[in-house]
Design a protein around this motif. Structure first.
Motif, PDB file in Angstrom:
ATOM      1  N   LEU A 151       8.108  16.546  65.749  1.00  0.00           N
ATOM      2  CA  LEU A 151       9.144  15.531  65.616  1.00  0.00           C
ATOM      3  C   LEU A 151      10.229  15.987  64.648  1.00  0.00           C
ATOM      4  O   LEU A 151      11.426  15.841  64.920  1.00  0.00           O
ATOM      5  N   ILE A 152       9.797  16.538  63.518  1.00  0.00           N
ATOM      6  CA  ILE A 152      10.762  17.056  62.537  1.00  0.00           C
ATOM      7  C   ILE A 152      11.585  18.185  63.160  1.00  0.00           C
ATOM      8  O   ILE A 152      12.796  18.285  62.949  1.00  0.00           O
ATOM      9  N   GLY A 153      10.915  19.016  63.944  1.00  0.00           N
ATOM     10  CA  GLY A 153      11.608  20.113  64.614  1.00  0.00           C
ATOM     11  C   GLY A 153      12.661  19.610  65.583  1.00  0.00           C
ATOM     12  O   GLY A 153      13.772  20.157  65.663  1.00  0.00           O
ATOM     13  N   ILE A 154      12.346  18.551  66.323  1.00  0.00           N
ATOM     14  CA  ILE A 154      13.293  17.981  67.285  1.00  0.00           C
ATOM     15  C   ILE A 154      14.501  17.379  66.567  1.00  0.00           C
ATOM     16  O   ILE A 154      15.654  17.574  66.979  1.00  0.00           O
ATOM     17  N   LEU A 155      14.248  16.640  65.490  1.00  0.00           N
ATOM     18  CA  LEU A 155      15.348  16.057  64.715  1.00  0.00           C
ATOM     19  C   LEU A 155      16.224  17.152  64.102  1.00  0.00           C
ATOM     20  O   LEU A 155      17.456  17.048  64.079  1.00  0.00           O
ATOM     21  N   SER A 156      15.576  18.215  63.625  1.00  0.00           N
ATOM     22  CA  SER A 156      16.322  19.345  63.052  1.00  0.00           C
ATOM     23  C   SER A 156      17.147  20.041  64.123  1.00  0.00           C
ATOM     24  O   SER A 156      18.257  20.519  63.860  1.00  0.00           O
ATOM     25  N   ALA A 157      16.611  20.109  65.343  1.00  0.00           N
ATOM     26  CA  ALA A 157      17.327  20.735  66.456  1.00  0.00           C
ATOM     27  C   ALA A 157      18.590  19.949  66.793  1.00  0.00           C
ATOM     28  O   ALA A 157      19.632  20.531  67.116  1.00  0.00           O
ATOM     29  N   PHE A 158      18.503  18.618  66.728  1.00  0.00           N
ATOM     30  CA  PHE A 158      19.694  17.787  66.976  1.00  0.00           C
ATOM     31  C   PHE A 158      20.767  18.089  65.932  1.00  0.00           C
ATOM     32  O   PHE A 158      21.945  18.250  66.261  1.00  0.00           O
ATOM     33  N   LEU A 159      20.354  18.176  64.672  1.00  0.00           N
ATOM     34  CA  LEU A 159      21.297  18.480  63.593  1.00  0.00           C
ATOM     35  C   LEU A 159      21.908  19.869  63.788  1.00  0.00           C
ATOM     36  O   LEU A 159      23.116  20.057  63.597  1.00  0.00           O
ATOM     37  N   ALA A 160      21.077  20.840  64.190  1.00  0.00           N
ATOM     38  CA  ALA A 160      21.573  22.190  64.438  1.00  0.00           C
ATOM     39  C   ALA A 160      22.612  22.186  65.549  1.00  0.00           C
ATOM     40  O   ALA A 160      23.626  22.887  65.486  1.00  0.00           O
ATOM     41  N   GLY A 161      22.371  21.378  66.586  1.00  0.00           N
ATOM     42  CA  GLY A 161      23.321  21.282  67.681  1.00  0.00           C
ATOM     43  C   GLY A 161      24.640  20.678  67.235  1.00  0.00           C
ATOM     44  O   GLY A 161      25.716  21.159  67.608  1.00  0.00           O
ATOM     45  N   PHE A 162      24.566  19.620  66.420  1.00  0.00           N
ATOM     46  CA  PHE A 162      25.786  18.976  65.924  1.00  0.00           C
ATOM     47  C   PHE A 162      26.613  19.967  65.105  1.00  0.00           C
ATOM     48  O   PHE A 162      27.831  20.073  65.289  1.00  0.00           O
ATOM     49  N   ILE A 163      25.951  20.692  64.224  1.00  0.00           N
ATOM     50  CA  ILE A 163      26.661  21.656  63.375  1.00  0.00           C
ATOM     51  C   ILE A 163      27.259  22.774  64.219  1.00  0.00           C
ATOM     52  O   ILE A 163      28.408  23.187  64.020  1.00  0.00           O
ATOM     53  N   SER A 164      26.493  23.272  65.187  1.00  0.00           N
ATOM     54  CA  SER A 164      26.987  24.376  66.019  1.00  0.00           C
ATOM     55  C   SER A 164      28.206  23.952  66.829  1.00  0.00           C
ATOM     56  O   SER A 164      29.163  24.711  66.983  1.00  0.00           O
ATOM     57  N   GLY A 165      28.185  22.738  67.350  1.00  0.00           N
ATOM     58  CA  GLY A 165      29.313  22.273  68.145  1.00  0.00           C
ATOM     59  C   GLY A 165      30.549  21.995  67.318  1.00  0.00           C
ATOM     60  O   GLY A 165      31.672  22.172  67.776  1.00  0.00           O
ATOM     61  N   SER A 166      30.368  21.565  66.077  1.00  0.00           N
ATOM     62  CA  SER A 166      31.499  21.164  65.250  1.00  0.00           C
ATOM     63  C   SER A 166      32.168  22.323  64.531  1.00  0.00           C
ATOM     64  O   SER A 166      33.366  22.277  64.263  1.00  0.00           O
ATOM     65  N   VAL A 167      31.422  23.392  64.228  1.00  0.00           N
ATOM     66  CA  VAL A 167      32.022  24.498  63.468  1.00  0.00           C
ATOM     67  C   VAL A 167      31.990  25.820  64.217  1.00  0.00           C
ATOM     68  O   VAL A 167      32.304  26.864  63.655  1.00  0.00           O
TER      69      VAL A 167
END
Length: 267
Positions: A151-167
């Motif tokens: 679950l923590i991995g999935i939530l972290s993956a969402f954050l990684a996706g947001f950061i990758s798309g924004s920067v």
């Protein structure tokens, strides 16, 4: 006519230099297991004088080349956790799409500050790993993948996706530590699995950025072509090298770039 010939000559030199730059960066990023956005965005900002929006969008196009190339190599030589990668991508892709949308409506200073902050975090993480992993021990290798960690991995993956798309990052700099530190995947397999995930994330991010028409395809395709070849060479080198010192050098480089971007924001 002489002026036109000179202009054509300058264009050819620029494109050749762009290809060679892509080749070098592709080689480096394949060795350390990331997509290359941490290098491509500052390069497009400070050398090619792109604005931050075009730099981010074009960087995502280029990283599609590096991630695809690295994946093609690793799929033949290293075990890739396809099911786990797909599961995490179900969280990463929505995060990337949302991040890609926000980067096109946020102002220049906010994006640059966010980008520099991400670079600083990554740099500290890499340098920290160098000092706590002196004996070459694979961090997190013995960790058990239970439901909470997943679950923590999935939530972290969402954050990684947001950061990758924004920067403009492919997300590999964040996905590799998620796979290693949270889910307990061996490092080399984590790098290989990350390349598979990055392709999916990059395609999703690129689709959104293409809508806004800020991608420089001429530079992106030329640098991406060089990066594709460089990533093939870097993948071969990756299998032979101890990555510990490479990560320390990368951390130092990222920290320098982050400081340079912060200075630009302050000005």
């Amino acid at each position: 006519r002489e002026s036109d010939d000179s202009l054509i000559g300058d264009t050819k030199v620029l494109l050749l230099a762009t290809f060679l730059i892509g080749l070098l960066i592709g080689f480096i990023v394949a060795i350390i297991g990331i997509g290359g956005g941490v290098f491509f965005v500052p390069l497009l900002l400070f050398i090619y004088n792109f604005d931050i929006h075009s730099a981010v969008s074009t960087s995502i196009l280029i990283t599609l080349f590096t991630t695809t190339s690295a994946f093609l190599f690793y799929s033949r030589h290293v075990k890739i956790r396809y099911k786990l990668g797909l599961l995490l991508e179900l969280a990463t892709i929505p995060g990337g799409i949302i991040g890609s949308y926000f980067t096109n409506i946020m102002n220049k200073e906010v994006i640059e500050a966010l980008f520099a902050s991400v670079l600083t975090i990554l740099a500290i993480k890499l340098i920290h790993e160098y000092f706590i992993n002196k004996n070459g021990r694979r961090i997190g290798r013995d960790a058990k993948r239970n439901s909470l960690k997943l679950l923590i991995g999935i939530l972290s993956a969402f954050l990684a996706g947001f950061i990758s798309g924004s920067v403009g990052l492919s997300g590999g700099s964040l996905k590799v530590p998620i796979l290693i530190l949270i889910l307990g995947i061996p490092e080399r397999s984590a790098v290989a699995t990350s390349t598979f995930m990055m392709i999916l994330t990059t395609i999703a991010n690129l689709t959104v950025h293409n809508i806004y028409g800020r991608i420089n395809y001429e530079i992106g395709l030329m640098m991406g072509s060089g990066a594709f070849l460089g990533a093939q060479l870097g993948g071969r080198t990756n299998l032979k090298l101890n990555q510990r010192k490479i990560r320390l050098v990368l951390g130092a480089i990222l920290l320098i770039i982050a400081i340079r971007v912060f200075v630009d924001v302050i000005r």
